[in-house]
Design an enzyme around this catalytic site. Structure first.
Site, PDB file in Angstrom:
ATOM      1  N   ASP A   1       0.829  -1.217   0.094  1.00 31.34           N
ATOM      2  CA  ASP A   1      -0.056  -0.114  -0.085  1.00 31.34           C
ATOM      3  C   ASP A   1       0.914   1.151  -0.008  1.00 31.34           C
ATOM      4  OD1 ASP A   1      -2.659  -1.025  -0.256  1.00 31.34           O
ATOM      5  OD2 ASP A   1      -2.729  -1.621   1.706  1.00 31.34           O
TER       6      ASP A   1
ATOM      7  N   ASP B   1      -7.591  -3.691  -4.534  1.00 31.56           N
ATOM      8  CA  ASP B   1      -7.117  -2.386  -3.982  1.00 31.56           C
ATOM      9  C   ASP B   1      -5.841  -2.356  -4.583  1.00 31.56           C
ATOM     10  OD1 ASP B   1      -8.549  -4.220  -2.378  1.00 31.56           O
ATOM     11  OD2 ASP B   1      -8.419  -3.006  -0.630  1.00 31.56           O
TER      12      ASP B   1
HETATM   13  N1  GLY Z   1      -7.428  -1.308   1.030  1.00 29.64           N
HETATM   14  C1  GLY Z   1      -8.357  -1.839   2.344  1.00 29.64           C
HETATM   15  C2  GLY Z   1      -9.455  -1.509   2.258  1.00 29.64           C
HETATM   16  O1  GLY Z   1     -10.233  -1.057   1.208  1.00 29.64           O
HETATM   17  O2  GLY Z   1     -10.275  -1.998   3.481  1.00 29.64           O
END
Ligand code: GLY
Length: 405
Positions: free
Chosen positions: A117, A175
């Site tokens: 991330d 994501d």
């Molecule tokens: N990237 C984690 C979420 O959207 O909760």
């Protein structure tokens, strides 16, 4: 000499013209100042309460206090990002000073390799700093962060590995599309050219392997890193492996729209449109267009909504509306979502909600965590969507991270 009939006709035309509105008012455009004013008062209150707390706000706890997280948390970049949006909107040096102070807390993330991330974390913090106050120092942090993220690329799969923990073997989550902008930016700004190839490879494989026949995205696809085969699909934050988790669909629309902006590959635009069309036409979408946390969940008043999914989706749709030939339908839909989120049904009353702006988001329902709460990233994408909408409606473009120099 005019006849009586001619005079009556002239009068009718004059009356008709004076009754016409000069230009149809845009209700959303008119509401943006009051939403940003509320954001300013909410975030000022939160900053006062945070005092010397060195972590970054994520959500509220059951007692109503703010839960803060360390810079390594995937949500750490959103709070500084929100402060940068307040600076972008107001131009006030006080917001810039606060935004920069919170941005600097993420400096060490430039070498972080613990999960995928980094694009969220550094893009929203240092990327916003670069957009609004370009400095070489920020560019270097972003380039380092992109290089760190690229170490997670698995060449055999052509994909960036999301997480390192069990029960997964080599998981990739939808994501992850959101992290690619950091790589495309770096490739254009002094980083290794292969970063663009990595981003494109990841998007290509996600496009091919991460979607159900109905057009919706899985949350997790787990790969065998040796053979490249898919081991399993997982629901994870969704209700069931067969059902579309709402925020996952929003990440897909946003991620493929941004990758279309970056590469002009038509399949990315087509993918973004397919997922958008799937969500917009879904029979379980409530009339205010703020989805339940999962499109497969029961559609009733006791099912939690996810305002964060609506905010991410609205921001993505505003951008998609500028890329797609039939863009008006996406802009109209985003406007409806943003009007709902700007209403008292979702916008926090002054001094409430721990200082966050939006209510009614859901983080991880199957994990029994963050259900019907404020989430810092709901505020982030809501403010971004409003700024994007204003730019489109007033024809004054703003810079995205990937175009920041
Ligand atoms: N990237 C984690 C979420 O959207 O909760």
């Amino acid at each position: 000499m005019k006849t009586l009939v001619q005079n009556l006709l002239i009068q009718a035309v004059v009356i008709g013209l004076t009754c016409l509105p000069a230009r149809a008012a845009d209700e959303l455009l008119e509401q943006i100042p009051s939403v940003f004013q509320r954001a300013g008062s909410q975030y000022s209150g939160m900053l006062k309460k945070l005092g010397t707390n060195s972590n970054l706000p994520r959500t509220t706890q059951p007692d109503g206090s703010v839960l803060t997280v360390k810079p390594e948390d995937w949500t750490s970049g959103f709070f500084p990002g929100n402060l940068w949006f307040l600076y972008e909107y107001t131009g006030s040096p006080e917001w810039k000073e606060k935004a920069l102070a919170y941005t600097r807390k993420l400096e060490g993330i430039r070498h972080f390799k613990g999960h995928h991330d980094v694009g969220f974390m550094l893009g929203c913090s240092y990327g916003s700093a670069l957009r609004l106050d370009p400095q070489e120092e920020y560019r270097q942090v972003l380039r380092d962060g992109a290089a760190a993220l690229a170490t997670r690329f698995v060449p055999k799969l052509g994909l960036i590995r999301s997480w390192d923990y069990k029960p997964y073997s080599c998981p990739v989550i939808i994501d992850n599309m959101m992290n690619l902008e950091l790589l495309t930016w770096a490739a254009k700004n002094g980083g290794a050219p292969k970063l663009l190839e990595i981003a494109t490879s990841h998007a290509d494989h996600t496009h091919q392997q991460h979607f159900r026949p109905d057009g919706s995205a899985y949350h997790v696809v787990d790969y065998d890193p040796e053979t490249g085969w898919i081991r399993a699909y997982h629901a994870n934050q969704g209700a069931d492996v067969r059902t579309p988790w709402a925020r996952g669909q929003a990440w897909a629309i946003y991620g493929f729209t941004l990758m279309y902006r970056e590469t002009q590959k038509p399949e990315y635009l087509a993918r973004a449109k397919t997922v958008a069309d799937f969500c917009m036409a879904h029979p379980k979408l409530p009339s205010d267009k703020v989805p339940y946390w999962d499109f497969g969940a029961e559609a009733n008043d006791s099912t939690p909504r996810d305002a964060s999914a609506a905010a991410v989706m609205a921001s993505a749709l505003v951008e998609l509306s500028q890329q797609a030939e039939d863009g008006k339908k996406y802009l109209d839909f985003a406007r409806s979502q943003l009007l709902s989120l700007s209403s008292p049904a979702y916008l926090a009353a002054p001094g409430s909600n721990g200082g966050f702006l939006l209510t009614h988001s859901t983080g991880h329902l199957p994990g029994k965590s963050e259900i019907n709460v404020p989430l810092v990233y709901a505020d982030y994408y809501f403010l971004e969507a409003l700024l994007r909408y204003r730019a489109v409606a007033t024809a004054k473009p703003r810079t995205e991270l990937s175009n920041a120099r």
